[in-house]
Design an enzyme around this catalytic site. Structure first.
Site, PDB file in Angstrom:
ATOM      1  CE  LYS A 104      11.507   0.779 -11.434  1.00 45.70           C
ATOM      2  NZ  LYS A 104      10.618   0.754 -12.591  1.00 45.70           N
ATOM      3  CB  ALA A 164       5.794   3.582 -16.534  1.00 43.20           C
TER       4      ALA A 164
HETATM    5  P1  ATR Z   1       5.936   6.976 -12.577  1.00 41.33           P
HETATM    6  O1  ATR Z   1       7.383   7.336 -12.518  1.00 41.33           O
HETATM    7  O2  ATR Z   1       5.565   5.832 -11.662  1.00 41.33           O
HETATM    8  O3  ATR Z   1       5.435   6.755 -13.970  1.00 41.33           O
HETATM    9  P2  ATR Z   1       5.213   9.711 -12.243  1.00 41.33           P
HETATM   10  O4  ATR Z   1       6.499  10.130 -12.814  1.00 41.33           O
HETATM   11  O5  ATR Z   1       4.716  10.405 -11.021  1.00 41.33           O
HETATM   12  O6  ATR Z   1       5.145   8.190 -11.913  1.00 41.33           O
HETATM   13  O7  ATR Z   1       4.116   9.843 -13.429  1.00 41.33           O
HETATM   14  C1  ATR Z   1       2.800   9.624 -13.202  1.00 41.33           C
HETATM   15  C2  ATR Z   1       2.003   9.812 -14.495  1.00 41.33           C
HETATM   16  O8  ATR Z   1       0.642   9.568 -14.165  1.00 41.33           O
HETATM   17  C3  ATR Z   1       2.041  11.235 -15.043  1.00 41.33           C
HETATM   18  O9  ATR Z   1       1.839  11.178 -16.434  1.00 41.33           O
HETATM   19  C4  ATR Z   1       0.840  11.861 -14.351  1.00 41.33           C
HETATM   20  O10 ATR Z   1       0.309  12.986 -15.003  1.00 41.33           O
HETATM   21  P3  ATR Z   1       0.887  14.470 -14.674  1.00 41.33           P
HETATM   22  O11 ATR Z   1       2.250  14.511 -15.263  1.00 41.33           O
HETATM   23  O12 ATR Z   1      -0.050  15.383 -15.363  1.00 41.33           O
HETATM   24  O13 ATR Z   1       0.878  14.593 -13.196  1.00 41.33           O
HETATM   25  C5  ATR Z   1      -0.131  10.726 -14.423  1.00 41.33           C
HETATM   26  N1  ATR Z   1      -1.216  10.815 -13.459  1.00 41.33           N
HETATM   27  C6  ATR Z   1      -1.187  10.418 -12.176  1.00 41.33           C
HETATM   28  N2  ATR Z   1      -2.389  10.621 -11.587  1.00 41.33           N
HETATM   29  C7  ATR Z   1      -3.208  11.144 -12.539  1.00 41.33           C
HETATM   30  C8  ATR Z   1      -4.583  11.544 -12.577  1.00 41.33           C
HETATM   31  N3  ATR Z   1      -5.368  11.459 -11.503  1.00 41.33           N
HETATM   32  N4  ATR Z   1      -5.071  12.023 -13.758  1.00 41.33           N
HETATM   33  C9  ATR Z   1      -4.306  12.101 -14.846  1.00 41.33           C
HETATM   34  N5  ATR Z   1      -3.000  11.731 -14.876  1.00 41.33           N
HETATM   35  C10 ATR Z   1      -2.452  11.265 -13.745  1.00 41.33           C
END
Ligand code: ATR
Length: 279
Positions: A66, A132
């Site tokens: 992306k 997202a």
């Molecule tokens: P994407 O671009 O697909 O949205 P990303 O940028 O890696 O993926 O963002 C993932 C989101 O999911 C973040 O808000 C992440 O929280 P952190 O910023 O604190 O890492 C959240 N996330 C993913 N796994 C999580 C978990 N097990 N518990 C809480 N939040 C989670």
């Protein structure tokens, strides 16, 4: 004319986009094809060269391309530029223009069942601060809502999102615990992380004890169709909005950019749900 459409990304073999766009082509009574162009990073330049050569009319871009796709575009829409992500490319007289339809697709999917939800008094809570979240934040801001607060596990990441200055709206960064305590003040709560996705279907990013029963809880996760969070919201008498509706309307907006057809796709939400359930 035969529309040549497709998707680039990796891995994409389980993508629902070919099915979704075939529904749209049928509905619009257009001839066309929507193919998967899967490739690892090294293969990307070759894949894109091939798409140029065949004169592809438009394609979607998913993880992990992306951002890198921007290097191959002739033009980029302002929203996509601000969000630093492109998920839809349109061939305009041989030139490729990149758009981001995630956020606006989300808003369309939400307004269909809840046409009066978004207005200058609406208070929104976003759970998560990833890629997202950014698109949804900007699109909701464009609807003129009153507040968009962000709760995230890493508060630094939520602050980084606000520092992108995606727009001018009242916003605060919260911990999940603070969000749980203040939950009653939100009209719309949008879960934008992957938490609760199969196989971890018991996981739920926050508890909903203090939810306002008139609120809408929305989850971008669509596997399972009804996440634990949505199930909990329903049990508490709140309104819910499913992730597969967002998926459908992101596609609808991309299809509109490629073909100029603004299709009424509301009836396809249930059909997509059946498809996801394997029926
Ligand atoms: P994407 O671009 O697909 O949205 P990303 O940028 O890696 O993926 O963002 C993932 C989101 O999911 C973040 O808000 C992440 O929280 P952190 O910023 O604190 O890492 C959240 N996330 C993913 N796994 C999580 C978990 N097990 N518990 C809480 N939040 C989670």
């Amino acid at each position: 004319m035969l529309y040549k459409l497709g998707l680039i990304g990796h891995p994409i073999s389980h993508s629902l986009s070919p099915w979704i766009h075939q529904q749209f082509l049928d509905l619009a009574e257009l001839d066309g094809e929507y193919k998967l162009y899967e490739g690892e990073h090294e293969a990307l330049p070759g894949v894109l060269k091939h798409l140029k050569e065949i004169g592809i009319d438009g394609f979607n871009v998913t993880v992990p391309y992306k951002q890198i796709i921007v290097d191959y575009l002739d033009e980029i829409d302002k929203d996509a530029e601000i969000l630093r992500a492109v998920n839809t490319v349109v061939n305009i007289d041989g030139k490729w223009k990149g758009y981001s339809t995630d956020g606006e697709g989300y808003v369309r999917s939400l307004k269909e069942p809840y046409p009066n939800l978004l207005n200058h008094e609406t208070t929104v809570l976003l759970l998560g601060a990833g890629g997202a979240t950014r698109g949804i934040y900007r699109a909701l801001m464009g609807q003129g809502v009153a507040t968009i607060d962000i709760a995230n596990r890493s508060q630094d990441k939520a602050k980084d999102l606000l520092s992108l200055r995606l727009g001018d709206v009242n916003s605060n960064v919260l911990s999940y615990q603070e969000a749980e305590q203040q939950l009653a003040k939100y009209d719309l709560i949008v879960q934008t992380t992957s938490v609760g996705m199969k196989p971890n279907v018991e996981d739920q990013v926050i508890q909903l004890d203090h939810i306002n029963k008139d609120a809408v809880v929305s989850d971008i996760v669509y596997q399972p169709i009804t996440t634990q969070l949505l199930h909990d919201a329903s049990e508490r008498g709140a309104n819910i909005h499913h992730g597969h509706a967002m998926l459908l309307y992101q596609g609808q907006l991309a299809f509109e950019k490629w073909t100029g057809k603004n299709l009424d796709v509301a009836h396809l939400v249930d059909k997509l749900e059946n498809k996801l359930r394997g029926e």
